[in-house]
Design a protein around this motif. Structure first.
Motif, PDB file in Angstrom:
ATOM      1  N   LYS A   1       0.828  -1.206   0.000  1.00 49.44           N
ATOM      2  CA  LYS A   1       0.000   0.000   0.000  1.00 49.44           C
ATOM      3  C   LYS A   1       0.863   1.256   0.000  1.00 49.44           C
ATOM      4  O   LYS A   1       0.571   2.234  -0.701  1.00 49.44           O
ATOM      5  CB  LYS A   1      -0.925  -0.002   1.218  1.00 49.44           C
ATOM      6  N   ARG A   2       1.921   1.239   0.796  1.00 49.77           N
ATOM      7  CA  ARG A   2       2.844   2.381   0.792  1.00 49.77           C
ATOM      8  C   ARG A   2       3.432   2.598  -0.593  1.00 49.77           C
ATOM      9  O   ARG A   2       3.566   3.740  -1.054  1.00 49.77           O
ATOM     10  CB  ARG A   2       3.966   2.134   1.806  1.00 49.77           C
ATOM     11  N   THR A   3       3.773   1.514  -1.251  1.00 50.93           N
ATOM     12  CA  THR A   3       4.349   1.604  -2.590  1.00 50.93           C
ATOM     13  C   THR A   3       3.370   2.230  -3.565  1.00 50.93           C
ATOM     14  O   THR A   3       3.738   3.103  -4.370  1.00 50.93           O
ATOM     15  CB  THR A   3       4.756   0.198  -3.069  1.00 50.93           C
ATOM     16  N   PHE A   4       2.114   1.799  -3.508  1.00 55.17           N
ATOM     17  CA  PHE A   4       1.096   2.363  -4.403  1.00 55.17           C
ATOM     18  C   PHE A   4       0.950   3.863  -4.174  1.00 55.17           C
ATOM     19  O   PHE A   4       0.942   4.651  -5.130  1.00 55.17           O
ATOM     20  CB  PHE A   4      -0.248   1.665  -4.174  1.00 55.17           C
ATOM     21  N   VAL A   5       0.850   4.279  -2.909  1.00 59.12           N
ATOM     22  CA  VAL A   5       0.608   5.685  -2.607  1.00 59.12           C
ATOM     23  C   VAL A   5       1.828   6.538  -2.930  1.00 59.12           C
ATOM     24  O   VAL A   5       1.709   7.657  -3.440  1.00 59.12           O
ATOM     25  CB  VAL A   5       0.183   5.855  -1.135  1.00 59.12           C
ATOM     26  N   ILE A   6       3.025   6.032  -2.657  1.00 60.77           N
ATOM     27  CA  ILE A   6       4.240   6.770  -3.000  1.00 60.77           C
ATOM     28  C   ILE A   6       4.339   6.982  -4.510  1.00 60.77           C
ATOM     29  O   ILE A   6       4.629   8.089  -4.978  1.00 60.77           O
ATOM     30  CB  ILE A   6       5.487   6.039  -2.464  1.00 60.77           C
ATOM     31  N   ALA A   7       4.083   5.930  -5.280  1.00 62.03           N
ATOM     32  CA  ALA A   7       4.137   6.054  -6.737  1.00 62.03           C
ATOM     33  C   ALA A   7       3.101   7.054  -7.232  1.00 62.03           C
ATOM     34  O   ALA A   7       3.380   7.855  -8.137  1.00 62.03           O
ATOM     35  CB  ALA A   7       3.912   4.690  -7.379  1.00 62.03           C
ATOM     36  N   ASP A   8       1.907   7.031  -6.636  1.00 60.03           N
ATOM     37  CA  ASP A   8       0.851   7.953  -7.046  1.00 60.03           C
ATOM     38  C   ASP A   8       1.223   9.390  -6.685  1.00 60.03           C
ATOM     39  O   ASP A   8       1.000  10.321  -7.473  1.00 60.03           O
ATOM     40  CB  ASP A   8      -0.467   7.553  -6.376  1.00 60.03           C
ATOM     41  N   TYR A   9       1.805   9.568  -5.513  1.00 63.51           N
ATOM     42  CA  TYR A   9       2.252  10.893  -5.072  1.00 63.51           C
ATOM     43  C   TYR A   9       3.269  11.460  -6.057  1.00 63.51           C
ATOM     44  O   TYR A   9       3.202  12.637  -6.428  1.00 63.51           O
ATOM     45  CB  TYR A   9       2.856  10.758  -3.676  1.00 63.51           C
ATOM     46  N   ILE A  10       4.185  10.626  -6.490  1.00 62.94           N
ATOM     47  CA  ILE A  10       5.197  11.059  -7.452  1.00 62.94           C
ATOM     48  C   ILE A  10       4.557  11.386  -8.797  1.00 62.94           C
ATOM     49  O   ILE A  10       4.857  12.409  -9.427  1.00 62.94           O
ATOM     50  CB  ILE A  10       6.275   9.973  -7.624  1.00 62.94           C
ATOM     51  N   THR A  11       3.655  10.498  -9.245  1.00 65.87           N
ATOM     52  CA  THR A  11       2.988  10.695 -10.535  1.00 65.87           C
ATOM     53  C   THR A  11       2.238  12.021 -10.573  1.00 65.87           C
ATOM     54  O   THR A  11       2.186  12.693 -11.608  1.00 65.87           O
ATOM     55  CB  THR A  11       2.016   9.536 -10.808  1.00 65.87           C
ATOM     56  N   GLN A  12       1.639  12.394  -9.436  1.00 62.42           N
ATOM     57  CA  GLN A  12       0.880  13.640  -9.367  1.00 62.42           C
ATOM     58  C   GLN A  12       1.773  14.860  -9.156  1.00 62.42           C
ATOM     59  O   GLN A  12       1.271  15.964  -8.902  1.00 62.42           O
ATOM     60  CB  GLN A  12      -0.149  13.559  -8.241  1.00 62.42           C
ATOM     61  N   GLY A  13       3.083  14.676  -9.250  1.00 60.21           N
ATOM     62  CA  GLY A  13       4.007  15.795  -9.164  1.00 60.21           C
ATOM     63  C   GLY A  13       4.336  16.237  -7.758  1.00 60.21           C
ATOM     64  O   GLY A  13       4.671  17.403  -7.512  1.00 60.21           O
TER      65      GLY A  13
END
Length: 209
Positions: free
Chosen positions: A13-25
């Protein structure tokens, strides 16, 4: 496919949210925005900021940030037993029409998808637009992605036809279906990686083999 170690759903879950945070700039937003161009140095800064923010969150807070309005993903993550694994690109498949790519480019293995996109880039295919065009090109320039030294950037994969079932309508079945990290997986395969390190989810009643 080689299983290396068991991990908790929390790490996934942390991995998903971190990747999404990065994707959203470098922020939490709703929508399908993506980083169009960023240097390796700037990417690493965003990654460290993402980890600093996300690793402080409680699990219920992470759950609220993962696919809001689509509890199926959270349910699938919680219902799976998770492992760090190494997989060959021929063993995995990307989400059906990932990033709005043509269906015929995503209906076979990750290896074949990457080859089709590589050919598409070479001939400047109009089928590669939006997120795939920018994300794949950018990932190919970032060593942190390509060298896979950061566990919070591993793609998230389910055993075929389980979890979120992102390839359930496709006839060609792989050992694993990529749930998150399709663009990363495509870029890594295009870069020549023989194996990709992933988080691999099995239904809790399934024995790994």
């Amino acid at each position: 496919m080689k299983f290396l170690a068991e991990v908790s759903a929390l790490e996934v879950k942390r991995t998903f949210v971190i990747a999404d945070y990065i994707t959203q700039g470098g922020k939490f937003t709703k929508g399908n925005s993506h980083i169009k161009d960023v240097s390796g140095t700037d990417f690493n800064k965003i990654l460290e900021r993402a980890k600093k923010v996300v690793l402080k969150l409680k699990e219920e807070e992470l759950d609220s940030l993962i696919s809001p309005g689509w509890p199926r993903r959270i349910n699938a993550y919680n219902a799976s037993q998770w492992f760090i694994a190494e997989a060959h690109p021929s063993e995995l498949g990307v989400w059906t029409r990932a990033g709005n790519l043509p269906l015929r480019w995503t209906n076979e293995s990750l290896a074949e998808t990457a080859e089709k996109i590589l050919r598409g880039f070479r001939r400047k295919s109009k089928s590669i637009t939006g997120r795939p065009k920018h994300a794949i090109s950018n990932i190919l320039k970032i060593k942190t992605h390509l060298e896979q030294g950061e566990k919070y950037l591993y793609p998230i994969v389910f055993k075929t036809d389980t979890g979120t079932k992102g390839r359930r309508r496709l006839k060609k079945k792989m050992k694993g279906d990529i749930d998150d990290g399709c663009m990363r997986s495509i870029a890594m395969t295009m870069s020549g990686r023989s194996f990709i390190t992933v988080y691999f989810g099995l239904p809790r009643t399934t024995t790994k083999h």
